[in-house]
Design a protein around this motif. Structure first.
Motif, PDB file in Angstrom:
ATOM      1  N   ASP A 193       0.837  -1.020  -0.261  1.00 14.39           N
ATOM      2  CA  ASP A 193      -0.218   0.096  -0.246  1.00 14.39           C
ATOM      3  C   ASP A 193       0.894   1.158   0.249  1.00 14.39           C
ATOM      4  OD1 ASP A 193      -2.481  -1.603   2.407  1.00 14.39           O
ATOM      5  OD2 ASP A 193      -2.096  -1.369  -0.230  1.00 14.39           O
ATOM      6  N   SER A 194       2.089   1.425   0.614  1.00 12.51           N
ATOM      7  CA  SER A 194       2.682   1.981   0.706  1.00 12.51           C
ATOM      8  C   SER A 194       3.317   2.735  -0.441  1.00 12.51           C
ATOM      9  CB  SER A 194       4.112   1.966   1.905  1.00 12.51           C
ATOM     10  OG  SER A 194       5.337   1.238   1.559  1.00 12.51           O
ATOM     11  N   VAL A 195       3.449   1.883  -1.381  1.00 14.04           N
ATOM     12  CA  VAL A 195       4.131   2.464  -2.448  1.00 14.04           C
ATOM     13  C   VAL A 195       2.973   2.307  -4.020  1.00 14.04           C
ATOM     14  CG1 VAL A 195       6.199   1.231  -2.007  1.00 14.04           C
ATOM     15  CG2 VAL A 195       4.475   0.372  -3.617  1.00 14.04           C
ATOM     16  N   LYS A 196       1.774   1.956  -3.653  1.00 16.64           N
ATOM     17  CA  LYS A 196       0.910   1.997  -4.897  1.00 16.64           C
ATOM     18  C   LYS A 196       0.434   3.690  -5.357  1.00 16.64           C
ATOM     19  CE  LYS A 196      -2.693  -1.315  -3.633  1.00 16.64           C
ATOM     20  NZ  LYS A 196      -1.644  -2.553  -3.344  1.00 16.64           N
ATOM     21  N   GLY A 197       0.657   3.462  -6.766  1.00 18.07           N
ATOM     22  CA  GLY A 197       0.583   5.056  -6.699  1.00 18.07           C
ATOM     23  C   GLY A 197       2.634   5.831  -7.407  1.00 18.07           C
ATOM     24  N   ARG A 198       2.722   4.509  -6.617  1.00 12.97           N
ATOM     25  CA  ARG A 198       4.223   5.749  -6.612  1.00 12.97           C
ATOM     26  C   ARG A 198       5.291   4.897  -7.625  1.00 12.97           C
ATOM     27  NH1 ARG A 198       7.992   6.396  -3.042  1.00 12.97           N
ATOM     28  NH2 ARG A 198       6.374   5.412  -1.848  1.00 12.97           N
ATOM     29  N   PHE A 199       5.330   3.308  -7.226  1.00 15.35           N
ATOM     30  CA  PHE A 199       6.150   2.013  -8.014  1.00 15.35           C
ATOM     31  C   PHE A 199       5.454   2.405  -9.196  1.00 15.35           C
ATOM     32  CE2 PHE A 199       9.276   2.181  -4.641  1.00 15.35           C
ATOM     33  CZ  PHE A 199       9.875   3.143  -3.763  1.00 15.35           C
ATOM     34  N   THR A 200       6.263   1.207 -10.040  1.00 14.78           N
ATOM     35  CA  THR A 200       5.774   0.398 -11.348  1.00 14.78           C
ATOM     36  C   THR A 200       6.270  -0.905 -11.216  1.00 14.78           C
ATOM     37  OG1 THR A 200       4.012   2.340 -11.964  1.00 14.78           O
ATOM     38  CG2 THR A 200       4.478   0.121 -12.783  1.00 14.78           C
ATOM     39  N   ILE A 201       5.809  -1.974 -11.649  1.00 13.64           N
ATOM     40  CA  ILE A 201       6.842  -3.283 -11.150  1.00 13.64           C
ATOM     41  C   ILE A 201       6.414  -3.816 -13.007  1.00 13.64           C
ATOM     42  CG2 ILE A 201       4.577  -4.876 -10.270  1.00 13.64           C
ATOM     43  CD1 ILE A 201       7.826  -6.485  -9.500  1.00 13.64           C
ATOM     44  N   SER A 202       7.344  -4.280 -13.531  1.00 15.93           N
ATOM     45  CA  SER A 202       6.981  -4.858 -14.930  1.00 15.93           C
ATOM     46  C   SER A 202       8.135  -6.036 -14.797  1.00 15.93           C
ATOM     47  CB  SER A 202       7.307  -3.884 -16.039  1.00 15.93           C
ATOM     48  OG  SER A 202       8.411  -2.661 -15.717  1.00 15.93           O
ATOM     49  N   ARG A 203       7.805  -6.640 -16.296  1.00 18.99           N
ATOM     50  CA  ARG A 203       9.102  -7.814 -16.569  1.00 18.99           C
ATOM     51  C   ARG A 203       8.933  -8.266 -17.509  1.00 18.99           C
ATOM     52  NH1 ARG A 203       7.302 -13.597 -12.677  1.00 18.99           N
ATOM     53  NH2 ARG A 203       8.477 -14.894 -14.761  1.00 18.99           N
ATOM     54  N   ASP A 204       9.875  -8.965 -18.133  1.00 23.51           N
ATOM     55  CA  ASP A 204      10.513  -9.176 -19.323  1.00 23.51           C
ATOM     56  C   ASP A 204      10.704 -10.831 -19.247  1.00 23.51           C
ATOM     57  OD1 ASP A 204      11.219 -10.519 -21.834  1.00 23.51           O
ATOM     58  OD2 ASP A 204      11.492  -7.749 -22.642  1.00 23.51           O
ATOM     59  N   ASN A 205       9.059 -11.540 -19.917  1.00 26.73           N
ATOM     60  CA  ASN A 205       9.810 -12.537 -18.877  1.00 26.73           C
ATOM     61  C   ASN A 205      11.013 -13.155 -20.730  1.00 26.73           C
ATOM     62  OD1 ASN A 205       7.856 -12.842 -17.315  1.00 26.73           O
ATOM     63  ND2 ASN A 205       6.428 -13.401 -19.165  1.00 26.73           N
ATOM     64  N   ALA A 206      10.592 -13.243 -21.793  1.00 25.00           N
ATOM     65  CA  ALA A 206      12.057 -13.531 -22.726  1.00 25.00           C
ATOM     66  C   ALA A 206      13.304 -13.096 -21.727  1.00 25.00           C
ATOM     67  CB  ALA A 206      11.320 -12.745 -23.751  1.00 25.00           C
ATOM     68  N   LYS A 207      13.265 -11.763 -21.422  1.00 23.50           N
ATOM     69  CA  LYS A 207      14.866 -11.779 -20.968  1.00 23.50           C
ATOM     70  C   LYS A 207      15.070 -11.984 -19.726  1.00 23.50           C
ATOM     71  CE  LYS A 207      15.061  -7.875 -24.513  1.00 23.50           C
ATOM     72  NZ  LYS A 207      15.406  -6.759 -24.225  1.00 23.50           N
ATOM     73  N   ASN A 208      13.986 -13.166 -19.237  1.00 29.71           N
ATOM     74  CA  ASN A 208      13.797 -12.932 -17.411  1.00 29.71           C
ATOM     75  C   ASN A 208      14.877 -12.041 -16.292  1.00 29.71           C
ATOM     76  OD1 ASN A 208      13.316 -15.993 -17.940  1.00 29.71           O
ATOM     77  ND2 ASN A 208      15.616 -15.807 -18.749  1.00 29.71           N
ATOM     78  N   THR A 209      13.439 -10.747 -17.439  1.00 30.77           N
ATOM     79  CA  THR A 209      14.333  -9.415 -16.139  1.00 30.77           C
ATOM     80  C   THR A 209      12.764  -8.943 -15.595  1.00 30.77           C
ATOM     81  OG1 THR A 209      13.649  -8.029 -18.003  1.00 30.77           O
ATOM     82  CG2 THR A 209      16.077  -8.623 -18.104  1.00 30.77           C
ATOM     83  N   VAL A 210      13.229  -8.422 -14.462  1.00 33.50           N
ATOM     84  CA  VAL A 210      12.506  -7.344 -13.667  1.00 33.50           C
ATOM     85  C   VAL A 210      12.734  -6.236 -13.417  1.00 33.50           C
ATOM     86  CG1 VAL A 210      12.812  -8.243 -11.741  1.00 33.50           C
ATOM     87  CG2 VAL A 210      10.395  -7.540 -11.866  1.00 33.50           C
ATOM     88  N   THR A 211      11.747  -4.835 -13.727  1.00 32.83           N
ATOM     89  CA  THR A 211      12.075  -3.613 -12.754  1.00 32.83           C
ATOM     90  C   THR A 211      11.010  -3.073 -12.009  1.00 32.83           C
ATOM     91  OG1 THR A 211      13.171  -3.161 -15.675  1.00 32.83           O
ATOM     92  CG2 THR A 211      12.669  -1.653 -14.925  1.00 32.83           C
ATOM     93  N   LEU A 212      11.428  -2.469 -11.836  1.00 36.83           N
ATOM     94  CA  LEU A 212      11.014  -1.580 -10.445  1.00 36.83           C
ATOM     95  C   LEU A 212      11.109  -0.297 -10.809  1.00 36.83           C
ATOM     96  CD1 LEU A 212       8.985  -1.300  -7.934  1.00 36.83           C
ATOM     97  CD2 LEU A 212      11.193  -1.203  -6.598  1.00 36.83           C
ATOM     98  N   GLN A 213      10.222   0.798 -11.134  1.00 37.92           N
ATOM     99  CA  GLN A 213      10.183   1.854 -11.454  1.00 37.92           C
ATOM    100  C   GLN A 213       9.857   2.610 -10.388  1.00 37.92           C
ATOM    101  OE1 GLN A 213      11.619   4.345 -14.452  1.00 37.92           O
ATOM    102  NE2 GLN A 213      11.277   5.472 -12.677  1.00 37.92           N
ATOM    103  N   MET A 214      10.817   3.837  -9.737  1.00 39.38           N
ATOM    104  CA  MET A 214      10.381   4.507  -8.534  1.00 39.38           C
ATOM    105  C   MET A 214       9.565   5.969  -8.955  1.00 39.38           C
ATOM    106  SD  MET A 214      12.541   1.992  -5.872  1.00 39.38           S
ATOM    107  CE  MET A 214      14.041   2.098  -6.643  1.00 39.38           C
ATOM    108  N   ASN A 215       9.445   6.844  -8.383  1.00 42.11           N
ATOM    109  CA  ASN A 215       8.709   7.666  -8.400  1.00 42.11           C
ATOM    110  C   ASN A 215       8.576   8.228  -7.627  1.00 42.11           C
ATOM    111  OD1 ASN A 215       9.137   8.093 -11.681  1.00 42.11           O
ATOM    112  ND2 ASN A 215       6.784   7.204 -12.008  1.00 42.11           N
ATOM    113  N   SER A 216       8.182   9.240  -7.229  1.00 46.80           N
ATOM    114  CA  SER A 216       7.682   9.695  -6.301  1.00 46.80           C
ATOM    115  C   SER A 216       8.481   9.433  -4.882  1.00 46.80           C
ATOM    116  CB  SER A 216       6.178  10.632  -6.417  1.00 46.80           C
ATOM    117  OG  SER A 216       5.792  11.477  -6.942  1.00 46.80           O
TER     118      SER A 216
END
Length: 117
Positions: free
Chosen positions: A61-84
């Motif tokens: 809850d503390s990061v909702k609206g500020r952080f976004t998680i995404s994943r690329d299954n083909a590249k086996n990567t996960v990314t966390l975009q942290m704003n504000s």
């Protein structure tokens, strides 16, 4: 075995942004969930956000609206975009991968995120 390598931590002022990336290597077949946890100084490790291979996400809850998680299954990567970013976001951030079939839970070495006020 799965190895996780993180990148992207650092020092940022409050209100700024950072992007964390994690790449999995090794036996990456059937990684069901990838995610990010964090451990603030003197506190327990906590879930920040996670994402399944199908793209379903879960976040604190503390990061909702500020952080976004995404994943690329083909590249086996996960990314966390942290704003504000806020000073309370200061922590060591750990990448995590779960393989349910093998009942395995893997962790990266951690990357420091420091948010100054």
């Amino acid at each position: 075995q799965v190895q996780l390598v993180e990148s992207g931590g650092g020092l940022v002022q409050a209100g700024g942004s950072l992007t964390l990336s994690c790449t999995a290597s090794g036996t990456t077949f059937n990684i069901n969930v990838m995610g990010w946890y964090r451990q603030p100084p003197g506190k327990q490790r906590e879930l920040v956000a996670s994402i399944t291979s199908g793209g379903s996400t879960n976040s604190a809850d503390s990061v909702k609206g500020r952080f976004t998680i995404s994943r690329d299954n083909a590249k086996n990567t996960v990314t966390l975009q942290m704003n504000s970013l806020e000073p309370d976001d200061t922590a060591v951030y750990y990448c995590n991968a779960k393989q349910y079939y093998y009942m395995k839970d893997y962790w990266g070495q951690g990357t420091q995120v420091t948010v100054s006020s």
